[in-house]
Scaffold this active site. Structure first.
Site, PDB file in Angstrom:
ATOM      1  CD1 TRP A  10      12.376  19.159 -20.951  1.00  0.00           C
ATOM      2  CD2 TRP A  10      11.096  21.116 -20.832  1.00  0.00           C
ATOM      3  NE1 TRP A  10      12.761  19.757 -21.685  1.00  0.00           N
ATOM      4  CE2 TRP A  10      12.201  20.807 -21.809  1.00  0.00           C
ATOM      5  CE3 TRP A  10      10.510  22.197 -20.905  1.00  0.00           C
ATOM      6  CZ2 TRP A  10      12.321  21.896 -22.696  1.00  0.00           C
ATOM      7  CZ3 TRP A  10      10.422  23.376 -21.633  1.00  0.00           C
ATOM      8  CH2 TRP A  10      11.379  23.072 -22.607  1.00  0.00           C
ATOM      9  CE  LYS A  11      10.491  12.488 -15.175  1.00  0.00           C
ATOM     10  NZ  LYS A  11      11.038  11.483 -14.315  1.00  0.00           N
ATOM     11  CD  GLU A  97       7.680  10.756 -12.766  1.00  0.00           C
ATOM     12  OE1 GLU A  97       7.142  11.734 -13.392  1.00  0.00           O
ATOM     13  OE2 GLU A  97       8.929  10.335 -12.550  1.00  0.00           O
ATOM     14  N   GLY A 234      15.697  14.372 -15.566  1.00  0.00           N
ATOM     15  CA  GLY A 234      16.469  15.391 -15.232  1.00  0.00           C
ATOM     16  C   GLY A 234      17.310  15.999 -15.999  1.00  0.00           C
TER      17      GLY A 234
HETATM   18  P1  13P Z   1      15.341  10.502 -15.032  1.00  0.00           P
HETATM   19  O1  13P Z   1      16.176  10.813 -16.273  1.00  0.00           O
HETATM   20  O2  13P Z   1      15.201  12.012 -14.199  1.00  0.00           O
HETATM   21  O3  13P Z   1      15.390   9.530 -13.993  1.00  0.00           O
HETATM   22  O4  13P Z   1      13.587  10.217 -15.366  1.00  0.00           O
HETATM   23  C1  13P Z   1      13.501   9.524 -16.306  1.00  0.00           C
HETATM   24  C2  13P Z   1      11.911   9.680 -16.803  1.00  0.00           C
HETATM   25  O5  13P Z   1      11.262   9.215 -16.063  1.00  0.00           O
HETATM   26  C3  13P Z   1      11.589  10.091 -18.274  1.00  0.00           C
HETATM   27  O6  13P Z   1      10.500   9.911 -18.372  1.00  0.00           O
END
Ligand code: 13P
Length: 252
Positions: A10-11, A97, A234
Site C-alpha cells: 500500500w506504500k 523506494e 497502486g
Molecule cells: P506499482 O504497482 O504502483 O507500479 O508499484 C509497484 C511496487 O513498487 C510494489 O512494491
C-alpha cells in the site's frame, strides 16, 4: 509447483476508513479457493488494526520495512519482533523506494533480511535496476550485486524461507510495466544465479514481479515460467483490480 503469491504494497496510502472498506471488500469477494497466496502490506501505524480486520482469514499481513537492529535507541524504527508481535508474517526489504529515496545500501538491506528471518518473518527481498542501468546494459550486474550481498551474509539456504521480488525501478508507478519477456529474462537470471549455489532451492524460490501490474496485464506476466506472482502497488488499493490480479495468479 511453486504456489504463486500476490502481495499488495500500500506504500504511504490509506486512512482507517479506507483500509476498513478495502479489507471488507476483499474479504467479502475473496475467491473460495484461491490457488495463490495473498497478503497486504499497510503502513506501520495501521498494521495492528488491519490485522484485526483480516480476522485470521485467507489474507496475510506484511510490513513494508523493518529495522536491521533488534531493539534499542533507534528513534523512528520498527523491529522485526514488533512486527511479529502485531501479527505480521512477511516484510518487504530493499524496496526500490527505500534504496533510492532513502539511500539504503545493499549491505543494510541484507542486514534487514537477516533481522526479519531471525524473528521468523518471511522477507520479500526486492531487487531491480534503474532505467539508466538498463540502458547501459547493466541490468544483470545490478541485480546480481543486490542478490549476492544477501546470499553472502545469510547463505543460500536462507532463501528457503524468503521471497524475491523483481521490481524494475522504471516500471514502478509509471504505468509502464516490463513486458512479460523482459520480466522473464531477469527472473530466469535470478533463478540461475541462485541455482549456481543450490539448484533445488532455486527451483523452489518464488520470484514475484512488481512494477505497474494491473488487472489488464497480470495474466501475461504471470504466464511466464519464472514469474511466481506479483508485488502490487497502486492496483492493490482497488479491490476490483487486486482481486482480478489474484485471480490471474491463481489460474496460471
Ligand atoms: P506499482 O504497482 O504502483 O507500479 O508499484 C509497484 C511496487 O513498487 C510494489 O512494491
Amino acid at each position: 509447483m511453486r504456489r504463486p503469491i500476490v502481495a499488495g504494497n500500500w506504500k504511504m496510502h490509506g486512512t482507517r476508513v479506507d483500509n476498513a472498506r478495502l479489507i471488507e471488500e476483499l474479504l467479502s469477494r475473496y475467491p473460495d479457493r484461491s490457488i495463490a497466496q495473498c497478503l497486504v502490506c499497510p503502513p506501520f501505524v495501521y498494521l495492528q488494526e488491519v490485522g484485526r480486520l483480516l480476522r485470521d482469514g485467507p489474507i496475510g499481513l506484511g510490513a513494508q520495512d523493518v529495522c536491521a537492529e533488534a531493539q534499542g535507541a533507534f528513534t523512528g524504527e520498527v523491529s522485526a519482533a514488533m512486527l511479529k508481535d502485531v501479527g505480521c508474517g512477511h516484510v518487504i526489504v530493499g524496496h526500490s523506494e527505500r534504496r533510492w529515496v532513502y539511500h539504503e545500501s545493499d549491505q543494510l538491506v541484507a542486514r534487514k533480511f537477516a533481522a526479519a528471518q531471525a524473528r521468523a518473518l518471511v522477507p520479500i527481498l526486492c531487487v531491480g535496476e534503474q532505467l539508466s542501468d538498463r540502458e547501459a546494459g547493466r541490468t544483470e550486474e545490478v541485480i546480481a550485486r543486490q542478490l549476492d550481498v544477501v546470499l553472502e551474509l545469510c547463505g543460500v539456504s536462507a532463501l528457503e524461507s524468503a521471497v524475491i521480488a523483481y521490481e524494475p525501478v522504471w516500471a514502478i508507478g509509471t504505468g509502464r510495466s516490463a513486458t512479460p519477456e523482459q520480466a522473464e529474462v531477469v527472473h530466469a537470471f535470478i533463478r540461475e544465479r541462485i541455482g549456481a549455489r543450490d539448484a533445488k532451492i532455486a527451483m523452489a524460490t518464488r520470484i514475484l514481479y512488481g512494477g505497474s501490474v494491473k488487472a489488464g496485464n497480470a495474466a501475461e506476466l504471470f504466464d511466464q515460467p519464472d514469474v511466481d506472482g506479483g508485488l502490487i502497488g497502486g492496483a492493490s488499493l482497488n479491490a476490483e483490480e487486486f482481486l482480478a490480479i489474484l485471480a490471474a495468479a491463481g489460474s496460471r
